[in-house]
Design an enzyme around this catalytic site. Structure first.
Site, PDB file in Angstrom:
ATOM      1  N   LYS A  82      -8.136  30.531  24.799  1.00  0.00           N
ATOM      2  CA  LYS A  82      -8.529  29.929  23.517  1.00  0.00           C
ATOM      3  C   LYS A  82      -8.053  30.785  22.344  1.00  0.00           C
ATOM      4  O   LYS A  82      -7.780  30.266  21.264  1.00  0.00           O
ATOM      5  CB  LYS A  82     -10.055  29.754  23.446  1.00  0.00           C
ATOM      6  CG  LYS A  82     -10.618  28.824  24.517  1.00  0.00           C
ATOM      7  CD  LYS A  82     -10.127  27.401  24.324  1.00  0.00           C
ATOM      8  CE  LYS A  82     -10.649  26.479  25.395  1.00  0.00           C
ATOM      9  NZ  LYS A  82     -10.088  25.119  25.318  1.00  0.00           N
ATOM     10  N   GLU A 104     -15.735  22.885  17.485  1.00  0.00           N
ATOM     11  CA  GLU A 104     -16.654  22.462  18.533  1.00  0.00           C
ATOM     12  C   GLU A 104     -16.532  23.507  19.637  1.00  0.00           C
ATOM     13  O   GLU A 104     -15.510  24.207  19.729  1.00  0.00           O
ATOM     14  CB  GLU A 104     -16.240  21.079  19.055  1.00  0.00           C
ATOM     15  CG  GLU A 104     -15.136  21.078  20.108  1.00  0.00           C
ATOM     16  CD  GLU A 104     -13.751  21.444  19.569  1.00  0.00           C
ATOM     17  OE1 GLU A 104     -13.564  21.559  18.325  1.00  0.00           O
ATOM     18  OE2 GLU A 104     -12.862  21.621  20.386  1.00  0.00           O
ATOM     19  N   SER A 383      -7.309  30.840  33.179  1.00  0.00           N
ATOM     20  CA  SER A 383      -7.522  30.573  31.749  1.00  0.00           C
ATOM     21  C   SER A 383      -8.525  31.539  31.127  1.00  0.00           C
ATOM     22  O   SER A 383      -8.464  31.808  29.931  1.00  0.00           O
ATOM     23  CB  SER A 383      -7.987  29.130  31.550  1.00  0.00           C
ATOM     24  OG  SER A 383      -9.094  28.862  32.390  1.00  0.00           O
TER      25      SER A 383
HETATM   26  C1  LIG Z   1     -12.877  23.213  23.234  1.00  0.00           C
HETATM   27  C2  LIG Z   1     -14.012  23.187  24.169  1.00  0.00           C
HETATM   28  C3  LIG Z   1     -13.702  23.858  25.462  1.00  0.00           C
HETATM   29  C4  LIG Z   1     -14.023  25.159  25.781  1.00  0.00           C
HETATM   30  N1  LIG Z   1     -13.516  25.791  26.874  1.00  0.00           N
HETATM   31  C5  LIG Z   1     -12.739  25.264  27.747  1.00  0.00           C
HETATM   32  C6  LIG Z   1     -12.129  26.071  28.792  1.00  0.00           C
HETATM   33  C7  LIG Z   1     -11.171  25.503  29.649  1.00  0.00           C
HETATM   34  C8  LIG Z   1     -10.816  24.036  29.601  1.00  0.00           C
HETATM   35  O1  LIG Z   1     -10.172  23.737  28.391  1.00  0.00           O
HETATM   36  P1  LIG Z   1      -8.623  23.297  28.383  1.00  0.00           P
HETATM   37  O2  LIG Z   1      -7.816  24.494  28.754  1.00  0.00           O
HETATM   38  O3  LIG Z   1      -8.360  22.855  26.970  1.00  0.00           O
HETATM   39  O4  LIG Z   1      -8.491  22.197  29.389  1.00  0.00           O
HETATM   40  C9  LIG Z   1     -10.547  26.290  30.597  1.00  0.00           C
HETATM   41  N2  LIG Z   1     -10.837  27.603  30.723  1.00  0.00           N
HETATM   42  C10 LIG Z   1     -11.769  28.186  29.940  1.00  0.00           C
HETATM   43  C11 LIG Z   1     -12.064  29.642  30.137  1.00  0.00           C
HETATM   44  C12 LIG Z   1     -12.437  27.433  28.944  1.00  0.00           C
HETATM   45  O5  LIG Z   1     -13.356  28.049  28.170  1.00  0.00           O
HETATM   46  C13 LIG Z   1     -14.875  26.025  24.960  1.00  0.00           C
HETATM   47  O6  LIG Z   1     -15.617  25.548  24.135  1.00  0.00           O
HETATM   48  O7  LIG Z   1     -14.813  27.260  25.155  1.00  0.00           O
END
Ligand SMILES: CC/C=C(/N=C/c1c(COP(=O)(O)O)cnc(C)c1O)C(=O)O
Length: 400
Positions: A82, A104, A383
């Site tokens: 992120k 969000e 991720s």
């Molecule tokens: C935007 C809302 C999704 C969130 N997180 C999604 C997330 C995801 C899934 O989100 P995407 O990569 O966008 O599919 C995968 N790996 C981790 C560590 C994540 O935190 C958040 O709020 O942190």
């Protein structure tokens, strides 16, 4: 803003001027080589990029097939991919001259990343988070507030990610002159998917260079978990043009695809006519874009479930819906139980603690690595790290 039949910008008239401005700023930034260099430098000095591509020797030996490489997006500052998106968005906000950001969040990773970026750039920050997610990702809520952000618990609807997005849009419509909405994934109305995917492509650019250097040729398969789709689109973009590289997205199978408690939009649907009797996603328009949504016959959004808050979402990127429809991406699902097992194996074998979201990609990679030749390689996009999930994991292992 379309990807095949999917995407678009279904926004009310009142937002058209704001979207026009956003598109203009983004297009100009994309065309400015100095902007991408500024972004890469910032990600190097502030967020530990390039992130490593780790060869998991013990897991490779255990499955006896392809060499298993892990792309370590968990080693970004704040612990997940992120960070890539929010720091890029921060540079964009500076160019737009805005002073406030909102976002969000579900897992809280995007929330913490946005709060971190706001602290660094000196922006005011408000994060919208479903009440249920506030409870299950408390460590991240603590850090968001300590970093200076205002966290607004959302108690409408299912009190998870989709409800947080709705509240964030309401705030934005009321404050769009001063405020930028830092969308956390490759969903929402154009240009949000394009912007987020553009910043996240840094993962795929690095991974391609790293795998060629380490393994001497392209990987057979690349695995990534899919919530909205941003970490998947990030790494997949490094290999989209290489048809021989199979791209595998892994959605939240929750308590099973026939349980009615999951968040699998595409994996549940065989690319042929739907004959498996599993209530599946259907084409719809919501939250400003057209994609495959988990909705009932009246088009009302269903409640989703996943042990991973970040995957617990009713929509999927229009980019992925298009790549899946064209057969370029294969979509599978991993259940909550499989996720816990894969998490335990990754920890015990390699000393790596994936986030619950990321562990979904490990599940599918572990299922398939053994069937591939020892000369081949696969990449798992990790991720994020699992620190935020400590209470959920402890609870799961307490009740075997
Ligand atoms: C935007 C809302 C999704 C969130 N997180 C999604 C997330 C995801 C899934 O989100 P995407 O990569 O966008 O599919 C995968 N790996 C981790 C560590 C994540 O935190 C958040 O709020 O942190």
């Amino acid at each position: 803003g379309y990807y095949g039949n999917w995407g678009g910008a279904f926004v009310p008239e009142i937002l058209h001027e704001t979207f026009r401005q956003l598109n203009a700023f983004f297009t100009e930034a994309q065309a400015d080589p100095a902007f991408w260099r500024q972004y890469v430098d910032l990600m190097g000095s502030y967020s530990c990029r390039p992130t490593p591509l780790t060869l998991a020797e013990n897991l490779t030996r255990r499955f006896g097939g392809a060499s298993i490489y892990i792309k370590r997006e968990d080693l970004n500052h704040t612990g997940a991919h992120k960070a890539n998106n929010v720091m890029g968005q921060g540079l964009l906000v500076q160019r737009m001259g805005k002073r406030r950001v909102i976002a969000e969040t579900g897992a809280g990773q995007h929330g913490v990343a946005t709060a971190t970026m706001a602290a660094k750039f000196g922006f005011e920050c408000t994060i919208y988070m479903g009440e249920e997610d506030v409870q299950r990702q408390r460590p991240n809520v603590f850090w968001m507030e300590k970093l200076g952000a205002t966290v607004v618990p959302v108690t409408s609807g299912s009190r998870t990610l989709k409800d947080a997005i709705n509240e964030a849009f309401r705030d934005w419509v009321a404050n769009m002159d001063s405020t930028h909405y830092v969308m956390g994934t490759v969903c929402g109305p154009h240009p949000f998917p394009a912007m987020v995917a553009w910043f996240q492509k840094i993962i795929g650019e690095e991974a391609k260079e790293q795998i060629l250097a380490a393994h001497g040729r392209l990987p057979a398969r690349v695995y990534a978990c899919v919530g909205g789709g941003s970490n998947a689109m990030g790494i997949f973009q490094g290999f989209l043009a290489d048809e021989e590289v199979e791209l595998v997205g892994v959605e939240a199978g929750g308590e099973g695809l026939t349980s009615g408690r999951h968040a699998s939009r595409l994996a549940a649907i065989p690319t042929t006519a739907d004959t498996d009797g599993i209530p599946d996603a259907t084409p719809g328009v919501a939250q400003g874009y057209k994609t495959m949504f988990l909705q009932d016959d009246d088009g009302q959004m269903k409640d989703t479930h996943s042990v991973a808050a970040g995957l617990d979402y009713i929509g999927v990127s229009p980019m992925l819906a298009d790549l899946w429809e064209r057969g370029r991406v294969r979509m599978t699902a991993a259940t909550d139980t499989e996720v816990m097992e894969a998490l335990q194996l990754a920890m015990a074998s390699e000393g790596i603690i994936p986030a619950l979201e990321s562990a979904h990609a490990f599940v599918q990679a572990f299922k398939e690595a053994g069937e591939l030749s020892p000369e081949s390689a696969i990449i798992i996009n990790q991720s994020g790290r699992g620190d935020k999930d400590i209470f959920t994991i402890a609870h799961a292992f307490k009740d075997p």
